[in-house]
Design a protein around this motif. Structure first.
Motif, short mmCIF file in Angstrom:
data_model
loop_
_atom_site.label_atom_id
_atom_site.label_comp_id
_atom_site.label_asym_id
_atom_site.label_seq_id
_atom_site.Cartn_x
_atom_site.Cartn_y
_atom_site.Cartn_z
N TRP A 107 -10.46 12.74 3.64
CA TRP A 107 -10.89 12.76 5.04
C TRP A 107 -9.96 13.59 5.93
CZ3 TRP A 107 -7.26 9.36 3.70
CH2 TRP A 107 -6.42 8.79 4.66
N GLU B 29 -11.58 1.97 10.84
CA GLU B 29 -10.48 2.21 9.89
C GLU B 29 -10.38 1.09 8.87
OE1 GLU B 29 -6.61 3.45 11.52
OE2 GLU B 29 -5.71 2.22 9.94
N TRP C 297 -22.29 4.41 2.46
CA TRP C 297 -21.90 3.37 1.51
C TRP C 297 -23.08 2.91 0.66
CZ3 TRP C 297 -22.79 -2.08 1.24
CH2 TRP C 297 -21.94 -2.74 0.33
N ILE D 194 -13.08 1.58 6.29
CA ILE D 194 -12.75 2.65 5.36
C ILE D 194 -11.71 2.15 4.35
CG2 ILE D 194 -11.71 4.94 5.15
CD1 ILE D 194 -12.86 5.53 7.97
N LEU E 42 -21.46 5.12 8.36
CA LEU E 42 -20.68 4.64 7.21
C LEU E 42 -21.54 3.80 6.28
CD1 LEU E 42 -17.13 3.38 8.22
CD2 LEU E 42 -17.68 5.05 6.47
N LEU F 147 -15.00 12.32 4.69
CA LEU F 147 -15.18 11.92 6.09
C LEU F 147 -14.51 12.94 7.00
CD1 LEU F 147 -13.94 8.23 5.58
CD2 LEU F 147 -16.31 8.98 5.52
N LEU G 254 -11.31 9.04 -1.75
CA LEU G 254 -11.51 9.23 -0.32
C LEU G 254 -10.82 10.52 0.10
CD1 LEU G 254 -12.55 7.65 2.19
CD2 LEU G 254 -10.24 6.72 2.40
#
Ligand SMILES: Nc1ncnc2c1ncn2[C@@H]1O[C@H](COP(=O)(O)OP(=O)(O)OP(=O)(O)O)[C@@H](O)[C@H]1O
Ligand SMILES: [Mg+2]
Length: 243
Positions: A189, A169, A144, A172, A140, A153, A187
């Motif tokens: 995922w 979580e 990032w 995120i 991550l 993701l 986002l």
């Protein structure tokens, strides 16, 4: 394509060998959306992410991505390099040509990112020696540090224990809210965790056998009465997951 559109798929089908992994996918995702992809094993979630990230071509139809937006993708199993945690992240930033960072700057940026995901203490350790949850957080950080506009993701918390699941979580969620970088992130995922979908998503796409069977705002998706009207198949899936 209008500027707020991040991804647009027009009648997209993907054939992988003998398998039609996706069929007739029609969707448009706008900047700032938090889109969860749900569905059983083999329903096409990973394939859809790969098409959206440009890793797979559409066999039918057309997949368009916003040319000037930066995308980063996190795979279900992090592909870490055989070097320190810090270097894994620094290389991600350094190799990103648009940033044009020197190695020293890339390492400084990486150190910040590691701090952000709570891994400063293990920066010098080999990335592959970290625990599963730490590796996921490292991946991550690597995503990032590239300052993506769009983060894809693939089941980011699937292999983690409950504690690590919550930590990843939360990270995120922070990224999605733009904390730290102050830009609206899109986002997208894949998840088998409907609780997480409920907590994080603004929109839910349900896939079955490579077809989109439901594409709904999160509150509609999790309203059993409404969902059963929109998509009996998605409703049956959600009921099944609750058992
Ligand atoms: N490289 C490949 N070659 C042939 N078929 C493939 C390949 N990758 C995936 N498939 C097939 O495409 C379909 C969709 O697979 P995909 O990995 O997208 O599903 P998924 O929803 O991500 O599943 P899971 O929940 O298990 O991760 C499946 O039938 C799968 O067997
Ligand atoms: Mg998958």
């Amino acid at each position: 394509m209008m500027s707020s559109i991040v991804v647009q798929l027009d009648g997209v089908g993907v054939r992988l060998g003998a398998v039609q992994a996706l069929s007739g996918v029609q969707l448009q995702i706008d900047a700032g959306e938090r889109v969860a992809l749900v569905g059983s094993n083999g329903s096409g979630k990973s394939t859809l992410l790969r098409v959206m990230h440009g890793l797979l071509p559409a066999s039918q139809g057309q997949a368009l991505r916003h040319a000037s937006l930066r995308q980063a993708m996190l795979f279900q199993k992090p592909h870490l390099l055989r070097t320190s945690a810090l270097n894994n992240v620094a290389l991600g930033a350094w190799l990103d040509r648009w940033q044009g960072l020197s190695w020293t700057d890339a390492k400084a940026r990486a150190a910040q990112a590691l701090q952000r995901v709570g891994l400063s203490a293990v920066a010098a350790q080999g990335g592959r020696q970290l625990s599963g949850g730490q590796q996921q957080r490292l991946a991550l950080a690597r995503a990032w540090v590239r300052q993506p506009d769009v983060l894809l993701l693939d089941e980011p918390t699937a292999s983690l224990d409950p504690h690590a699941k919550r930590e990843v979580e939360a990270l995120i969620a922070e990224f999605a809210q733009g904390q730290g970088q102050g830009q609206p992130l899109t986002l997208i995922w894949a998840s088998h965790n409907l609780g997480q979908v409920k907590r994080l998503a603004s929109r839910v796409i349900y896939l079955e056998s490579g077809r989109v069977q439901a594409d709904l705002p999160v509150d509609v998706f999790f309203n059993a009465a409404e969902l059963s009207v929109h998509s009996p198949a998605a409703h049956a899936f959600v009921q099944g997951e609750r058992l």
